[in-house]
Enzyme design. Structure first.
Site, PDB file in Angstrom:
ATOM      1  N   SER A 178      77.633 121.064  24.725  1.00 29.70           N
ATOM      2  CA  SER A 178      76.469 120.951  25.611  1.00 29.70           C
ATOM      3  C   SER A 178      75.381 121.910  25.144  1.00 29.70           C
ATOM      4  CB  SER A 178      76.886 121.281  27.046  1.00 29.70           C
ATOM      5  OG  SER A 178      77.888 120.374  27.453  1.00 29.70           O
ATOM      6  N   LEU A 179      74.353 121.360  24.543  1.00 30.02           N
ATOM      7  CA  LEU A 179      73.293 122.188  23.956  1.00 30.02           C
ATOM      8  C   LEU A 179      72.232 122.494  25.022  1.00 30.02           C
ATOM      9  CD1 LEU A 179      72.244 123.467  21.334  1.00 30.02           C
ATOM     10  CD2 LEU A 179      71.218 121.253  20.754  1.00 30.02           C
ATOM     11  N   ASN A 180      71.610 121.467  25.519  1.00 32.48           N
ATOM     12  CA  ASN A 180      70.767 121.555  26.728  1.00 32.48           C
ATOM     13  C   ASN A 180      69.464 122.336  26.625  1.00 32.48           C
ATOM     14  OD1 ASN A 180      72.790 120.073  27.845  1.00 32.48           O
ATOM     15  ND2 ASN A 180      73.631 121.692  29.110  1.00 32.48           N
TER      16      ASN A 180
ATOM     17  N   CYS B 262      87.198 110.821  33.549  1.00 27.58           N
ATOM     18  CA  CYS B 262      86.615 112.144  33.377  1.00 27.58           C
ATOM     19  C   CYS B 262      87.442 113.131  34.188  1.00 27.58           C
ATOM     20  CB  CYS B 262      85.168 112.071  33.866  1.00 27.58           C
ATOM     21  SG  CYS B 262      84.315 113.628  33.855  1.00 27.58           S
TER      22      CYS B 262
ATOM     23  N   GLU C 121      88.043 117.143  41.450  1.00 29.48           N
ATOM     24  CA  GLU C 121      87.582 115.767  41.416  1.00 29.48           C
ATOM     25  C   GLU C 121      87.737 115.216  40.009  1.00 29.48           C
ATOM     26  OE1 GLU C 121      84.518 115.860  45.124  1.00 29.48           O
ATOM     27  OE2 GLU C 121      83.639 116.185  43.163  1.00 29.48           O
TER      28      GLU C 121
ATOM     29  N   CYS D  32      76.394 127.561  34.995  1.00 27.08           N
ATOM     30  CA  CYS D  32      75.198 126.883  34.482  1.00 27.08           C
ATOM     31  C   CYS D  32      74.354 126.490  35.698  1.00 27.08           C
ATOM     32  CB  CYS D  32      75.580 125.645  33.677  1.00 27.08           C
ATOM     33  SG  CYS D  32      76.557 126.047  32.214  1.00 27.08           S
TER      34      CYS D  32
ATOM     35  N   CYS E 130      74.243 122.795  37.253  1.00 27.01           N
ATOM     36  CA  CYS E 130      75.532 122.127  37.497  1.00 27.01           C
ATOM     37  C   CYS E 130      76.101 122.575  38.828  1.00 27.01           C
ATOM     38  CB  CYS E 130      76.500 122.462  36.368  1.00 27.01           C
ATOM     39  SG  CYS E 130      78.149 121.788  36.632  1.00 27.01           S
TER      40      CYS E 130
ATOM     41  N   GLY F 127      84.855 122.402  35.571  1.00 31.50           N
ATOM     42  CA  GLY F 127      85.444 123.457  34.747  1.00 31.50           C
ATOM     43  C   GLY F 127      84.965 123.460  33.307  1.00 31.50           C
ATOM     44  N   GLU F 128      85.239 124.559  32.647  1.00 27.01           N
ATOM     45  CA  GLU F 128      84.955 124.700  31.220  1.00 27.01           C
ATOM     46  C   GLU F 128      86.297 124.617  30.496  1.00 27.01           C
ATOM     47  OE1 GLU F 128      82.653 124.818  28.813  1.00 27.01           O
ATOM     48  OE2 GLU F 128      84.308 125.250  27.470  1.00 27.01           O
TER      49      GLU F 128
ATOM     50  N   SER G 113      84.586 118.615  26.162  1.00 27.63           N
ATOM     51  CA  SER G 113      83.176 119.017  26.191  1.00 27.63           C
ATOM     52  C   SER G 113      83.090 120.492  26.566  1.00 27.63           C
ATOM     53  CB  SER G 113      82.448 118.171  27.236  1.00 27.63           C
ATOM     54  OG  SER G 113      81.106 118.587  27.362  1.00 27.63           O
TER      55      SER G 113
ATOM     56  N   ASN H 232      71.179 114.623  36.710  1.00 21.27           N
ATOM     57  CA  ASN H 232      71.596 113.994  37.972  1.00 21.27           C
ATOM     58  C   ASN H 232      71.297 114.943  39.114  1.00 21.27           C
ATOM     59  OD1 ASN H 232      72.876 111.626  36.854  1.00 21.27           O
ATOM     60  ND2 ASN H 232      74.386 113.051  36.040  1.00 21.27           N
TER      61      ASN H 232
HETATM   62  N1  SAH Z   1      81.897 122.703  30.989  1.00 22.38           N
HETATM   63  C1  SAH Z   1      81.822 121.607  30.076  1.00 22.38           C
HETATM   64  C2  SAH Z   1      82.204 120.262  30.671  1.00 22.38           C
HETATM   65  C3  SAH Z   1      81.661 119.906  32.047  1.00 22.38           C
HETATM   66  S1  SAH Z   1      80.012 119.359  32.196  1.00 22.38           S
HETATM   67  C4  SAH Z   1      80.434 121.543  29.448  1.00 22.38           C
HETATM   68  O1  SAH Z   1      79.568 122.296  29.861  1.00 22.38           O
HETATM   69  O2  SAH Z   1      80.255 120.789  28.509  1.00 22.38           O
HETATM   70  C5  SAH Z   1      79.831 117.873  31.320  1.00 22.38           C
HETATM   71  C6  SAH Z   1      78.385 117.612  30.911  1.00 22.38           C
HETATM   72  O3  SAH Z   1      77.558 117.418  32.069  1.00 22.38           O
HETATM   73  C7  SAH Z   1      77.751 118.784  30.152  1.00 22.38           C
HETATM   74  O4  SAH Z   1      77.087 118.327  29.009  1.00 22.38           O
HETATM   75  C8  SAH Z   1      76.754 119.356  31.146  1.00 22.38           C
HETATM   76  O5  SAH Z   1      75.681 119.965  30.479  1.00 22.38           O
HETATM   77  C9  SAH Z   1      76.338 118.108  31.918  1.00 22.38           C
HETATM   78  N2  SAH Z   1      75.773 118.368  33.239  1.00 22.38           N
HETATM   79  C10 SAH Z   1      76.039 119.380  34.073  1.00 22.38           C
HETATM   80  N3  SAH Z   1      75.329 119.281  35.196  1.00 22.38           N
HETATM   81  C11 SAH Z   1      74.578 118.139  35.085  1.00 22.38           C
HETATM   82  C12 SAH Z   1      73.665 117.461  35.932  1.00 22.38           C
HETATM   83  N4  SAH Z   1      73.380 117.922  37.148  1.00 22.38           N
HETATM   84  N5  SAH Z   1      73.101 116.324  35.479  1.00 22.38           N
HETATM   85  C13 SAH Z   1      73.425 115.830  34.265  1.00 22.38           C
HETATM   86  N6  SAH Z   1      74.306 116.406  33.439  1.00 22.38           N
HETATM   87  C14 SAH Z   1      74.872 117.560  33.832  1.00 22.38           C
END
Ligand code: SAH
Length: 353
Positions: free
Chosen positions: A214-216, A103, A90, A114, A117, A159-160, A191, A290
């Site tokens: 992506s720190l999170n 995107c 997608e 993760c 996700c 994907g990463e 990213s 989300n």
């Molecule tokens: N693998 C890469 C790029 C894909 S995700 C990465 O991890 O950065 C892109 C962004 O979406 C990342 O910052 C990730 O943390 C965030 N993300 C993933 N799942 C999410 C969700 N359910 N709601 C909001 N952001 C999310």
């Protein structure tokens, strides 16, 4: 039969040299494929007829095929694209005032798992090839959805990207090729969930995109729980790679922080976040989670909490903004991309489109 679509300048030049043809044809071929988007070699009128015939008989020109689209009321478009070598990804187009951002996906599925996700639930099906990455953009261009003005490309789909390093960096070079789509490298963002050595490697690339990390989470305990990759590259190691990025490139990067209500949005988290980021040449994007009901057991904090977190961080000198999600109703927002039929228990959620 080899795929012509996605070959870089050197490989094309080598192929031409092997045929005894002048290598400047490599520039013409790239112009046809990526700037003019004419995919039939027989129509490449500035090439000798014999070479056109040879190209057509030796090669496929294959950029995947658009299978489905869904449009949300905010103008976000989600494309499902069937890939050359099998699998579906997608790709999402977002409109913000005068800016269009595409995107793109770098893998079918993802290996990093993760927990918040949806793509992570698929596991890694396979890496995409260069042409399968650039092809996603060409479909949006074909449909006229990108308009006339320059657009942005973010590797934030499925994907990463740094796990598929070579193809992603080759795609960046193709996208910025003056004989191709001719994007500025500053309009491309990669990213990553935090593959520290790959961040350091990318810092030394001659053609380098913008970096988002992506720190999170603010503790290794929570980050390892949410993002298993943290066990391999814990926060300190990741921040070290971010410092290398700054030292090598002199450019700021972005941190992303998905806000998960009750998990990483406490006052203590905000304290740790501001300590961690203060003085770093980086900006922070807060992304309210989300949801994908039935699949992901998390929720976003209240809107007022999201704004309060931002304001506290601003007060403490962190360059921060909120990325309110787009396209959530078409299941097109961050973390919502997955081909549902490939997830076990598929069909349990209704597409709202
Ligand atoms: N693998 C890469 C790029 C894909 S995700 C990465 O991890 O950065 C892109 C962004 O979406 C990342 O910052 C990730 O943390 C965030 N993300 C993933 N799942 C999410 C969700 N359910 N709601 C909001 N952001 C999310």
């Amino acid at each position: 039969m080899a795929n012509l679509y996605g070959l870089d300048r050197e490989s094309l030049a080598q192929y031409l040299a092997d045929l005894g043809a002048p290598t400047y044809h490599a520039d013409q071929i790239r112009r046809w494929l990526y700037a003019r988007r004419e995919f039939d070699p027989q129509a490449w009128t500035d090439l000798p007829k014999s070479l056109r015939a040879r190209l057509a008989s030796d090669h496929r020109v294959d950029r995947g095929r658009i299978a489905d689209t869904a449009t949300a009321t905010d103008g976000t478009v989600k494309y499902a694209i069937d890939m050359v070598l099998g699998g579906r990804v997608e790709c999402v187009l977002m409109r913000q005032r005068d800016r269009v951002t595409l995107c793109v996906s770098s893998q079918v599925g993802c290996a990093l798992a993760c927990d918040f996700c949806l793509t992570g639930r698929m596991g890694l099906v396979r890496h995409l090839e260069v042409g399968e990455i650039v092809g996603q953009i060409s479909w949006a261009q074909d449909r006229g959805d990108l308009g006339e003005r320059p657009f942005n490309v973010v590797f934030m789909g499925m994907g990463e990207p740094l796990h598929n390093y070579d193809a992603v960096l080759a795609a960046v070079r193709l996208l910025t090729d003056p004989n191709g789509p001719g994007l500025s490298r500053r309009r491309i963002t990669v990213s990553t969930a935090g593959l520290a050595p790959a961040i350091e490697r990318m810092a030394r690339e001659p053609v380098r995109p913008h970096l988002a990390v992506s720190l999170n989470a603010t503790t290794d305990e929570l980050r390892s729980r949410l993002m298993p990759i943290n066990r391999r590259y814990p926060i300190e190691r990741l921040l070290e790679a971010c410092s290398v990025w700054w030292r090598e490139t002199g450019e700021r990067h972005t941190f992303e922080y998905v806000l998960l209500g009750g998990l990483n949005d406490s006052a203590a988290d905000v304290d740790r976040l501001s300590t961690m980021l203060r003085g770093r040449p980086a900006k922070l994007n807060l992304i309210p989670f989300n949801p994908v009901p039935g699949w992901l057991p998390y929720q976003a904090p209240d809107r007022s909490r999201v704004i309060a977190i931002r304001d506290t961080l601003l007060d403490r000198g962190v360059a921060v903004s909120i990325r309110w999600s787009r396209g959530a109703e078409a299941r097109a927002a961050c973390g919502q991309l997955a081909v549902l039929s490939e997830l076990s228990g598929a069909g349990t959620i209704e597409e709202s489109q």
